[in-house]
Design a protein around this motif. Structure first.
Motif, short mmCIF file in Angstrom:
data_model
loop_
_atom_site.label_atom_id
_atom_site.label_comp_id
_atom_site.label_asym_id
_atom_site.label_seq_id
_atom_site.Cartn_x
_atom_site.Cartn_y
_atom_site.Cartn_z
N ARG A 1 1.90 1.67 -3.60
CA ARG A 1 0.78 2.19 -4.39
C ARG A 1 0.58 3.68 -4.13
O ARG A 1 0.38 4.47 -5.06
N ARG A 2 0.61 4.09 -2.87
CA ARG A 2 0.48 5.51 -2.55
C ARG A 2 1.59 6.31 -3.24
O ARG A 2 1.35 7.39 -3.77
N ASP B 1 0.82 -1.21 0.00
CA ASP B 1 0.00 0.00 0.00
C ASP B 1 0.86 1.26 0.00
O ASP B 1 0.47 2.28 -0.57
N GLU B 2 2.05 1.20 0.60
CA GLU B 2 2.95 2.35 0.56
C GLU B 2 3.46 2.57 -0.86
O GLU B 2 3.58 3.71 -1.32
N GLU C 1 0.76 6.69 -6.86
CA GLU C 1 -0.37 7.60 -7.06
C GLU C 1 -0.05 9.04 -6.70
O GLU C 1 -0.83 9.94 -6.97
N SER C 2 1.11 9.27 -6.10
CA SER C 2 1.46 10.65 -5.72
C SER C 2 2.59 11.22 -6.58
O SER C 2 3.13 12.27 -6.26
N SER D 1 8.76 5.41 -7.14
CA SER D 1 7.99 5.21 -5.92
C SER D 1 8.85 4.58 -4.83
O SER D 1 8.83 5.02 -3.68
#
Length: 102
Positions: free
Chosen positions: A48-49, A45-46, A52-53, A71
């Motif tokens: 993915r964040r 999830d980190e 997405e950022s 990422s």
């Protein structure tokens, strides 16, 4: 509200389904993600964040593996595992190599 990365349902033309062989560096990015996850240094999830950022310009201006690498780098910097200077130093070292990686 949809993020720039959420392109589901938008017209984009046909999907290229042709298989292509990953380059060595792309395989290494995937292996690094698996290793960081197993060592509990970076959760999915980190990552993915982080993806997405990146921002629309970076997200759409880079390949899948390049986005994943960005990422990972950003997350490891935020966690204090690596510094910007360490990454920049390694990139400079790689760019000085005379022999390209396979």
């Amino acid at each position: 509200m949809k993020g720039y990365h959420d392109i589901g349902g938008t017209p984009a033309g046909p999907v290229d389904r042709a298989e292509h062989e990953l380059q060595l560096w792309e395989k290494r990015i995937e292996a690094l993600l698996i290793l960081l996850n197993r060592k509990k240094m970076l959760r999915l999830d980190e990552n993915r964040r982080g993806l997405e950022s990146l921002g629309a310009e970076v997200y759409f201006g880079h390949s899948y593996a390049e986005r994943r690498m960005l990422s990972i780098s950003n997350n490891l910097i935020l966690k204090g595992v690596l510094s910007v200077e360490e990454i920049a130093g390694k990139i400079a070292e790689i760019e000085k190599r005379k022999e390209p990686l396979p």
